[in-house]
Enzyme design. Structure first.
Site, PDB file in Angstrom:
ATOM      1  N   CYS A   2       0.829  -1.206   0.000  1.00  0.00           N
ATOM      2  CA  CYS A   2       0.000   0.000   0.000  1.00  0.00           C
ATOM      3  C   CYS A   2       0.864   1.257   0.000  1.00  0.00           C
ATOM      4  CB  CYS A   2      -0.860   0.026   1.255  1.00  0.00           C
ATOM      5  SG  CYS A   2      -1.824  -1.461   1.494  1.00  0.00           S
ATOM      6  N   ARG A  27       5.131   0.290  -6.171  1.00  0.00           N
ATOM      7  CA  ARG A  27       5.070  -0.600  -5.006  1.00  0.00           C
ATOM      8  C   ARG A  27       4.052  -1.727  -5.217  1.00  0.00           C
ATOM      9  NH1 ARG A  27       6.617   2.263   0.104  1.00  0.00           N
ATOM     10  NH2 ARG A  27       5.033   1.030   1.141  1.00  0.00           N
ATOM     11  N   TRP A  75      -2.939  -2.538  -1.532  1.00  0.00           N
ATOM     12  CA  TRP A  75      -2.533  -3.894  -1.941  1.00  0.00           C
ATOM     13  C   TRP A  75      -3.246  -4.816  -0.963  1.00  0.00           C
ATOM     14  CZ3 TRP A  75       0.534  -7.943   0.169  1.00  0.00           C
ATOM     15  CH2 TRP A  75       1.016  -8.871  -0.779  1.00  0.00           C
ATOM     16  N   ASN A 101      -1.562   1.657   6.153  1.00  0.00           N
ATOM     17  CA  ASN A 101      -0.717   0.553   5.658  1.00  0.00           C
ATOM     18  C   ASN A 101      -0.397  -0.324   6.861  1.00  0.00           C
ATOM     19  OD1 ASN A 101      -0.662   1.959   3.301  1.00  0.00           O
ATOM     20  ND2 ASN A 101       1.542   2.337   3.287  1.00  0.00           N
ATOM     21  N   GLY A 102      -0.309  -1.639   6.626  1.00  0.00           N
ATOM     22  CA  GLY A 102       0.005  -2.547   7.735  1.00  0.00           C
ATOM     23  C   GLY A 102      -1.157  -3.487   7.992  1.00  0.00           C
ATOM     24  N   GLU A 487      18.337 -16.562  -8.978  1.00  0.00           N
ATOM     25  CA  GLU A 487      17.895 -15.197  -9.293  1.00  0.00           C
ATOM     26  C   GLU A 487      17.308 -15.122 -10.714  1.00  0.00           C
ATOM     27  OE1 GLU A 487      17.197 -12.685  -7.765  1.00  0.00           O
ATOM     28  OE2 GLU A 487      17.369 -10.975  -9.102  1.00  0.00           O
ATOM     29  N   LYS A 491      13.523 -13.918 -11.473  1.00  0.00           N
ATOM     30  CA  LYS A 491      13.206 -12.798 -12.386  1.00  0.00           C
ATOM     31  C   LYS A 491      12.195 -13.244 -13.423  1.00  0.00           C
ATOM     32  CE  LYS A 491      14.282 -10.128 -10.587  1.00  0.00           C
ATOM     33  NZ  LYS A 491      15.037  -9.838  -9.429  1.00  0.00           N
ATOM     34  N   GLU A 494       8.648 -13.971 -11.919  1.00  0.00           N
ATOM     35  CA  GLU A 494       7.869 -12.850 -11.396  1.00  0.00           C
ATOM     36  C   GLU A 494       7.378 -11.895 -12.482  1.00  0.00           C
ATOM     37  OE1 GLU A 494       9.894 -10.423  -8.455  1.00  0.00           O
ATOM     38  OE2 GLU A 494      11.775 -10.555  -9.522  1.00  0.00           O
ATOM     39  N   HIS A 510      19.661 -35.590  -8.773  1.00  0.00           N
ATOM     40  CA  HIS A 510      18.986 -36.093  -7.568  1.00  0.00           C
ATOM     41  C   HIS A 510      17.480 -35.857  -7.630  1.00  0.00           C
ATOM     42  CE1 HIS A 510      22.826 -36.984  -5.761  1.00  0.00           C
ATOM     43  NE2 HIS A 510      23.255 -35.815  -6.198  1.00  0.00           N
ATOM     44  N   LYS A 609       6.492  -3.881  -4.346  1.00  0.00           N
ATOM     45  CA  LYS A 609       7.913  -3.548  -4.320  1.00  0.00           C
ATOM     46  C   LYS A 609       8.494  -3.741  -2.927  1.00  0.00           C
ATOM     47  CE  LYS A 609      11.820  -2.004  -5.854  1.00  0.00           C
ATOM     48  NZ  LYS A 609      12.613  -3.034  -6.546  1.00  0.00           N
TER      49      LYS A 609
HETATM   50  C1  F6R Z   1      12.381  -9.679  -6.543  1.00  0.00           C
HETATM   51  C2  F6R Z   1      12.342  -8.716  -5.448  1.00  0.00           C
HETATM   52  C3  F6R Z   1      12.023  -9.221  -4.095  1.00  0.00           C
HETATM   53  C4  F6R Z   1      12.812  -8.433  -3.028  1.00  0.00           C
HETATM   54  C5  F6R Z   1      12.366  -8.858  -1.629  1.00  0.00           C
HETATM   55  C6  F6R Z   1      13.183  -8.170  -0.552  1.00  0.00           C
HETATM   56  O1  F6R Z   1      12.719  -9.081  -7.745  1.00  0.00           O
HETATM   57  O2  F6R Z   1      12.536  -7.543  -5.647  1.00  0.00           O
HETATM   58  O3  F6R Z   1      12.245 -10.578  -3.986  1.00  0.00           O
HETATM   59  O4  F6R Z   1      14.171  -8.685  -3.202  1.00  0.00           O
HETATM   60  O5  F6R Z   1      11.012  -8.538  -1.459  1.00  0.00           O
HETATM   61  O6  F6R Z   1      13.055  -6.785  -0.612  1.00  0.00           O
HETATM   62  P1  F6R Z   1      14.104  -5.842   0.070  1.00  0.00           P
HETATM   63  O7  F6R Z   1      15.401  -6.047  -0.623  1.00  0.00           O
HETATM   64  O8  F6R Z   1      13.565  -4.459  -0.112  1.00  0.00           O
HETATM   65  O9  F6R Z   1      14.180  -6.245   1.515  1.00  0.00           O
END
Ligand code: F6R
Length: 614
Positions: A2, A27, A75, A101-102, A487, A491, A494, A510, A609
């Protein structure tokens, strides 16, 4: 997650609030709303979906001569993403509104109590409880009512409250959810926002609200108080170095692509001034640990989530190899709920782009309580983690707007390599020659990436035509590059919604090898490093089962051509720099496939985000 924006001042409020909310779109959200005060009445608009839907229904309100109001992007956590559940939420009278938010954890019991007292609820949210509880406690004094209310709630909140009975003042309060205040020193008003980018078009002077603090914002004043004692708190005003242009697309089609291309600069900014280019000697003044602390450390916990966790996995290899300190890497949401063997000989390092991720924050709080020193590797100046840790190593990647982390990740890797050198040098276990070699390798990697980025982008673009419509994808790597396989898979899944998994190449036989057939694409990271031959054997096993291989390997490696035609060649660099370099094609592959599939890469579905709830 949010987003909150609030404003009190001489400008028309709705354009300010909308501009702020747009800066928070990255976000992630699924509904939005605004409220403003005009002629003693609160006027509220809410809708499902994007801000453009909201703009379409507020039309005339944009020019409303109102100078105080709030906005929110939601959100969904409690209740579906509908108009009724969108914020702001009102009390029974409609004279008081709350954005939040929260998560209010005891909202259910509070709602039942309020219902029994005659309050009528119109949404399924936990937030609406706050509006009614403030109303219930309100006896002419809004601040007293809010303090009483927040004393009764359990959970996390950043809130903005506007009451028609106090028409010049917005109230902001926080507990475990970020909230930042903005002050315009040219007399252009006071702001509140859940994240700095919302404030950048208006001011760079900010005040970070701490847990259990509240603020009263008027056109000419922004004062902060303790929620517990009610006493005024003198707060430091911080000047943010980022500017609004840094948070714009600058001609790129997507923020993600812009941020991929910003990586050489992000890496350079992260290391410059911290490493001597001749000797490789590292100095990080704000790290908050002394040489004596380094010698006293017996173990390191690296704690993070998602992409930041992948950076931690790479750092484990580096730190153990060069500083000789055992490292445990934990996903923060697991770390915080297991029995931790932590004491003052353990150093806990959180890695976080935002510095606000709820699980990571909880993890470092726990470690600190158990006596551990805490260092955070973080991208956002003044974020909660940087304020709570004993020391910080900032990644100077600039604002990262794309939901999928790119430049923050490679900047984290650069910062973690610096951190490794720092530990090894302070412990006296890295020779001057090695320091020089490693330092120069780190300094050189940004230039290599800068030169290769456009070439890799073109090659990837050509390659994806035969892969973009697949349903699944595997990524494999070994040693330092295993986390890059994870990673790459993250990517891809997502932003393109293709099911993708990363595996340690040696693990394939395995179990996962059962997935290989002539339909299955497998991207293998095969730099000519210490485990090259081993990965090649794993690749041959895949070829024997007709898997569709994409290889990313070292320029000049002719053997790769005997395996597949789909190869991306990268320059030979110092083996320890491979994780940084090999991340680039993985990011570009995900980007190219997702855009080819027509996906919204900057705001992928269901993602936020910054995950400020558990
Ligand atoms: C993936 C991504 C998330 C963040 C995770 C941690 O592309 O961005 O997996 O890495 O939510 O976020 P931070 O780094 O802000 O603690």
């Amino acid at each position: 997650m949010c987003g909150i924006v609030g404003y009190a001042g001489p400008r028309r409020v709705i354009p300010v609030v909308l501009e702020g909310l747009k800066r928070l779109e990255y976000r992630g959200y699924d509904s939005a709303g605004v409220v403003y005060l005009q002629d003693g009445k609160l006027i509220k608009y809410r809708c499902q979906g994007k801000l453009s839907n909201l703009e379409a229904i507020i039309d005339e309100a944009i020019m409303a001569p109102s100078h105080i109001g709030l906005g929110h992007t939601r959100w969904a956590t409690h209740g579906a993403p509908t108009t009724e559940n969108a914020h702001p939420h009102s009390d029974c009278t409609g004279d008081l509104v709350v954005v939040h938010n929260g998560i209010i954890e005891n909202y259910h019991s509070l709602r039942e109590e309020l219902r029994a007292k005659g309050h009528r609820f119109t949404s399924e949210t936990d937030t609406e409880v706050l509006a009614h509880l403030i109303e219930e406690n309100l006896d002419g004094d809004l601040v007293a009512a809010i303090r009483k209310t927040l004393d009764l709630v359990e959970g996390s909140y950043a809130i903005g409250v506007l009451w028609a009975g106090m028409p010049d003042t917005l109230v902001a309060a926080r507990n475990q959810s970020p909230l930042v205040l903005g002050i315009d020193e040219n007399g252009q008003g006071s702001f509140m926002a859940s994240d700095i980018p919302a404030l950048l078009p208006f001011t760079k002077q900010v005040i970070f609200l701490e847990d259990r603090e509240f603020a009263l914002l008027t056109a000419g004043d922004c004062s902060v108080y303790s929620l517990l004692s009610g006493e005024k708190i003198e707060k430091k005003v911080t000047t943010i170095e980022w500017n609004a242009a840094m948070a714009e697309k600058a001609g790129f089609k997507h923020f993600m692509l812009k941020e991929i291309f910003e990586q050489p600069q992000a890496i350079t900014n992260t290391i410059s001034g911290r490493i001597n280019p001749e000797s490789g000697e590292v100095d990080i003044p704000e790290i908050g640990i002394t040489d004596e602390d380094v010698r006293y450390i017996e173990r390191i916990f690296l704690v993070a989530c998602g992409t930041s966790w992948h950076a931690a996995l790479v750092a484990k290899y580096w730190i153990e190899k060069y500083a000789g300190i055992p490292v445990e890497v934990d996903i923060a949401s697991e770390f915080r709920y297991r029995r931790l063997i932590v004491n003052d000989r353990v150093l806990t390092v959180s890695i976080s782009q935002s510095g606000e991720t709820a699980d990571t924050l909880a993890g470092i709080r726990l470690a600190k309580k158990l006596g551990s020193k805490v260092v955070t590797i973080c991208n956002v100046v003044g974020s909660t983690m940087t304020r709570e840790a004993h020391g910080t190593v900032y990644t100077h990647a600039g604002p990262e707007i794309g939901v999928a982390s790119t430049k923050a990740f490679t900047a984290q890797l650069a910062a973690l390599f610096l951190f490794t050198l720092f530990l090894g040098q302070r412990k006296g276990v890295i020779s001057p020659e090695k320091s020089r070699e490693l330092g120069q390798a780190l300094i050189g990697i940004a230039e290599v990436i800068k030169e290769k980025l456009p070439v890799i982008q073109t090659q990837i673009q050509q390659l994806i035509e035969s892969f973009y419509s697949c349903r699944d994808f595997l990524f494999i790597g070994r040693g330092l590059n295993f986390p890059i396989a994870l990673e790459g898979a993250l990517k891809l899944k997502e932003i393109s919604y293709i099911h993708a998994e990363g595996y340690a190449a040696g693990e394939l036989k395995h179990g996962p090898i059962a997935l290989i057939d002539k339909e299955m694409p497998i991207l293998a990271l095969v730099p000519q490093d210490a485990v090259y031959q081993k990965v090649i054997s794993n690749v041959e096993e895949i070829k024997a089962r007709q898997g569709r291989l994409i290889l990313i390997g070292t320029e000049g490696d002719q053997h790769l051509k005997t395996i597949t035609d789909d190869i991306i060649y990268l320059p030979a660099v110092h083996e320890d720099m491979n994780p940084i370099l090999y991340t680039i094609p993985a990011q570009l592959l995900a980007y190219a496939i997702a855009t080819r599939r027509g996906c919204d890469v900057d705001q992928p579905r269901n993602l936020a985000k910054c995950v400020t709830v558990e």
